[in-house]
Design a protein around this motif. Structure first.
Motif, PDB file in Angstrom:
ATOM      1  N   ASP A  79       0.847  -1.195   0.000  1.00  0.00           N
ATOM      2  CA  ASP A  79       0.000   0.000   0.000  1.00  0.00           C
ATOM      3  C   ASP A  79       0.880   1.241   0.000  1.00  0.00           C
ATOM      4  N   PHE A  80       0.239   2.401  -0.164  1.00  0.00           N
ATOM      5  CA  PHE A  80       0.957   3.664  -0.189  1.00  0.00           C
ATOM      6  C   PHE A  80       1.259   4.138   1.226  1.00  0.00           C
ATOM      7  N   HIS A 107       2.888   3.282 -12.092  1.00  0.00           N
ATOM      8  CA  HIS A 107       1.826   2.296 -11.925  1.00  0.00           C
ATOM      9  C   HIS A 107       1.077   2.049 -13.235  1.00  0.00           C
ATOM     10  N   LEU A 124       4.799  10.011  -3.688  1.00  0.00           N
ATOM     11  CA  LEU A 124       4.931   8.560  -3.858  1.00  0.00           C
ATOM     12  C   LEU A 124       3.620   7.953  -4.349  1.00  0.00           C
ATOM     13  N   LYS A 125       2.511   8.460  -3.821  1.00  0.00           N
ATOM     14  CA  LYS A 125       1.205   7.950  -4.247  1.00  0.00           C
ATOM     15  C   LYS A 125       0.919   8.341  -5.695  1.00  0.00           C
ATOM     16  N   GLU A 174       4.239   4.571  -6.307  1.00  0.00           N
ATOM     17  CA  GLU A 174       5.258   3.831  -5.556  1.00  0.00           C
ATOM     18  C   GLU A 174       4.684   3.402  -4.202  1.00  0.00           C
ATOM     19  N   LYS A 175       4.430   2.098  -4.040  1.00  0.00           N
ATOM     20  CA  LYS A 175       3.902   1.579  -2.782  1.00  0.00           C
ATOM     21  C   LYS A 175       5.065   1.270  -1.848  1.00  0.00           C
TER      22      LYS A 175
END
Length: 251
Positions: A124-125, A147, A199-200, A204-205
């Motif tokens: 998850d983020f 993603h 990051l979200k 990028e998790k």
């Protein structure tokens, strides 16, 4: 002109608290389940996300009952002393109910439970306050959404947001572009709100939701067994709060 209701501030002192009746109902529910099932497990959650915990609940709906609420209420229900314990040996488990932990009642055998939770992991983020699990460096060139399949650059209308979050981008042929590499985050350091949002956005998790089983109570013997090597690092359990959750919640 009347005041907008959308801008009205609500004092936190007015937020509804759990009533004495609700706490009493939860205590009764916990005790009834302690009478019903063969085992009671104490568990801890890393990278807490209510959505993933509810998924666990649904997957175990027919073979277990999960409680994740106020630790003081759960401990009181089971009894923290030999004199107060609801069933023989439960006080040894209740004494360990501190912080963000939950209990799981089930008839499933220990090996099956241990194997299932060892396999259940959900990337998850990260959120602000989480620890970066790795260093992320954005290369010079178009800022990409990793993603996407295949990865694609951000659209031109999101360039102002990228700049607001700390990227020194400029437009190149209608694409938000970095002229030099940008270190988004560094492994082992606390993430800021801007870093977590970036990051979200790029996909990028950084964290993994998982459940660590800490101890097991057996109704037949009254014994409590500690599960070795399951304690989660502090950085995995800090920073994320959870709502109270039990199997009796409405969908």
């Amino acid at each position: 002109m009347p005041k907008s209701k959308r801008s009205k501030l609500v004092s936190l002192t007015k937020v509804a608290k759990k009533t004495k009746e609700q706490k009493g109902a939860m205590i009764k529910d916990l005790q009834e389940n302690a009478d019903k099932w063969k085992y009671c497990w104490l568990f801890q959650v890393g990278a807490m996300r209510n959505t993933h915990l509810k998924t666990v609940r649904k997957l175990w709906k027919d073979t277990a009952r999960i409680f994740f609420g106020r630790s003081a209420v759960m401990a009181k229900a089971l009894g923290t002393t030999p004199e107060e314990e609801h069933r023989l040996g439960l006080n040894k488990l209740a004494k360990q109910i501190q912080g963000q932990v939950g209990v799981l009642f089930t008839d499933s055998e220990p090996d099956e439970v241990l194997e299932w939770f060892a396999d259940f992991k959900q990337p998850d983020f990260a959120r602000a306050g989480n620890i970066a699990s790795r260093t992320v460096i954005l290369p010079a060139g178009p800022v990409m959404r990793i993603h996407s399949d295949p990865p694609e650059p951000f659209p031109h209308n999101e360039e102002p947001q990228l700049r607001k979050l700390g990227l020194s981008t400029s437009m190149n042929k209608g694409v938000p572009t970095l002229h030099s590499p940008h270190k988004l985050c560094e492994k082992g350091k606390v993430l800021t709100g801007e870093q977590a949002q970036l990051l979200k956005l790029i996909g990028e998790k950084m964290v993994v939701f998982r459940v660590a089983l800490l101890a097991r109570w057996c109704a037949e013997t009254g014994e409590v067994v500690q599960i070795e090597g399951q304690q989660l690092p502090e950085e995995e359990t800090a920073g994320d709060a959870a709502e109270e959750l039990d199997d009796g919640m409405e969908e």
